[in-house]
Write an enzyme that holds these catalytic residues in place. Structure first.
Site, short mmCIF file in Angstrom:
data_model
loop_
_atom_site.label_atom_id
_atom_site.label_comp_id
_atom_site.label_asym_id
_atom_site.label_seq_id
_atom_site.Cartn_x
_atom_site.Cartn_y
_atom_site.Cartn_z
N GLU A 290 36.00 80.08 73.91
CA GLU A 290 34.61 80.37 74.46
C GLU A 290 34.65 81.08 75.93
O GLU A 290 33.93 80.92 76.57
CB GLU A 290 34.18 78.98 74.95
CG GLU A 290 33.75 77.91 73.39
CD GLU A 290 33.15 75.79 73.84
OE1 GLU A 290 31.88 75.67 74.14
OE2 GLU A 290 34.33 75.56 73.76
N SER B 8 30.47 75.75 71.43
CA SER B 8 29.63 76.28 71.39
C SER B 8 29.54 76.34 69.46
O SER B 8 29.35 78.09 69.63
CB SER B 8 30.02 77.08 71.87
OG SER B 8 30.16 77.91 73.33
N TYR C 9 23.38 82.00 70.77
CA TYR C 9 23.58 83.12 71.52
C TYR C 9 23.07 84.62 71.48
O TYR C 9 22.48 85.22 71.88
CB TYR C 9 25.15 83.03 71.71
CG TYR C 9 26.33 81.87 72.20
CD1 TYR C 9 25.17 81.45 74.27
CD2 TYR C 9 26.89 81.43 72.18
CE1 TYR C 9 25.54 80.54 74.71
CE2 TYR C 9 27.40 80.58 72.12
CZ TYR C 9 26.84 80.07 73.79
OH TYR C 9 27.56 78.95 74.08
N ARG D 202 24.67 67.26 78.28
CA ARG D 202 24.05 67.84 77.50
C ARG D 202 24.10 66.94 76.21
O ARG D 202 24.72 67.10 75.55
CB ARG D 202 23.32 69.24 77.37
CG ARG D 202 22.00 69.21 76.87
CD ARG D 202 22.55 71.37 76.13
NE ARG D 202 23.48 71.32 74.42
CZ ARG D 202 24.05 71.68 74.58
NH1 ARG D 202 24.74 72.59 75.47
NH2 ARG D 202 24.95 71.96 73.42
N ASP E 183 22.90 66.25 72.24
CA ASP E 183 22.97 67.44 71.03
C ASP E 183 22.10 65.98 70.21
O ASP E 183 23.31 65.46 69.53
CB ASP E 183 23.07 68.32 70.64
CG ASP E 183 24.43 69.53 71.45
OD1 ASP E 183 22.80 69.56 72.91
OD2 ASP E 183 25.22 70.13 71.78
N GLU F 230 26.68 65.36 69.37
CA GLU F 230 27.80 65.36 71.03
C GLU F 230 27.14 65.32 72.21
O GLU F 230 26.04 65.47 72.53
CB GLU F 230 29.25 66.62 70.47
CG GLU F 230 28.25 68.05 70.59
CD GLU F 230 28.84 69.15 70.37
OE1 GLU F 230 29.74 69.35 69.17
OE2 GLU F 230 29.13 69.71 71.17
N ASN G 148 27.75 67.45 75.79
CA ASN G 148 28.54 68.63 76.44
C ASN G 148 28.54 67.69 77.84
O ASN G 148 27.95 68.04 78.77
CB ASN G 148 27.69 70.27 76.29
CG ASN G 148 28.14 69.88 75.17
OD1 ASN G 148 28.82 71.52 74.34
ND2 ASN G 148 26.87 70.10 74.14
N GLY H 144 26.10 75.21 79.20
CA GLY H 144 26.18 76.45 79.43
C GLY H 144 25.36 76.97 80.07
O GLY H 144 23.64 76.32 80.56
#
Length: 311
Positions: free
Chosen positions: A13, A144, A211, A250, A252, A271, A273, A277
């Protein structure tokens, strides 16, 4: 303040990290801070001395290293505060299988799945464990959506597992759930407005959808019933607390659809994070914007929380 910005690194990443770091540096400089960017893949030997020469560090590396606790531990040794989770919280969140143990104890619904630290062999059958196709195969410590596969057959499963183990990864195989992706940031222990992710037809929230300019659409606040939004916020905060996180994270989720395409009440955490990002396409900055917080103000708030964490 003198800010040490750690970015780049050597994970898959790396490019996402560098894109976000450029924006972070601009925001910090706009707030009057002095910024030194250090890429540990090139200047690893300088990390401790650089940390001791700065007031605070901003870590913007994803996967391992970055979210595995390594640099958090080094910064602790250097006495340099930093934004986000400490070494233990970082590692537990990155290790998806370990995180799921804590999420279950916190009463958060999860998809069925199995952790495979070693290749199970060609005769392994996930259906023996009650799993059915389609399945998601992912790196246990990746992010990612890299090395993420949706598989529909035994042949596809074997290929996905072979690719993961060839790359030196551990595998997590999870039940595929038909539904809509939702994400929710947590800032200083409080959930932000969730985002509904609308993927391209027939796609899932993979690296491209995350992205690319023509990837998924993200709607914030998510146009979902308030009881569903309340549960998303509750679970995001619970997950943040279960992992012992601080600063920002964050979570998800996937909101399951019924046979006729309608939303059900079944919500599953995928999951968490610990270093979300920070690119122009990233989710937490969009959630912050929805409550009137600019990108620069979000970065500044993360620095304030880093200094607060020093006690």
């Amino acid at each position: 303040m003198k800010v040490l910005l750690l970015a780049g690194g050597w994970s898959s990443e790396r490019e996402v990290s560098l894109r976000g770091a450029a924006m972070i540096a601009e925001a910090l400089q706009g707030k009057g801070h002095s910024v030194t960017m250090l890429d540990p893949s090139r200047d690893f030997e300088q990390v401790l001395s650089a940390a001791r020469a700065h007031d605070v560090a901003f870590i913007n590396m994803h996967g391992s290293p970055g979210e595995d606790g390594l640099f958090q531990a080094l910064l602790d040794k250097a006495g340099c505060p930093y934004q986000g989770a400490d070494p233990a919280g970082s590692f537990l969140a990155l290790h998806k299988a370990a995180a799921k143990l804590l999420f279950r104890e916190a009463g958060i619904p999860l998809p069925g799945g199995v952790f495979l630290p070693r290749h199970p062999g060609p005769d392994w059958n996930p259906e023996d464990l009650g799993l059915s196709y389609p399945l998601f195969v992912k790196a246990n410590t990746g992010g990612s959506s890299l090395l993420l596969s949706r598989v529909h057959t035994r042949t596809e499963l074997e290929a996905a597992l072979n690719a993961l183990f060839a790359a030196g990864e551990e595998a997590l195989v999870e039940q595929g759930i038909r539904g809509r992706d939702v994400t929710c940031g947590v800032l200083d222990g409080k959930a932000l407005d969730p985002i509904l992710i609308v993927n391209r037809e027939g796609a899932f929230f993979d690296y491209y959808n995350k992205y690319a300019a023509d990837g998924a659409r993200e709607i914030c606040p998510a146009p979902l019933p308030e009881p569903v939004l309340a549960r998303i916020r509750d679970y995001a905060e619970r997950a943040h607390k279960a992992l012992g996180l601080r600063g920002c994270s964050r979570a998800d989720f996937i909101l399951e659809k019924g046979e006729n395409g309608e939303d059900t009440e079944n919500l599953y955490l995928l999951e968490v994070n610990t270093i979300p990002g920070m690119t122009a396409a990233s989710l937490v900055p969009k959630e912050a914007a929805a409550i009137g917080m600019s990108y620069a103000d979000l970065v500044e708030r993360l620095l304030e929380l880093a200094l607060d964490s020093r006690g």
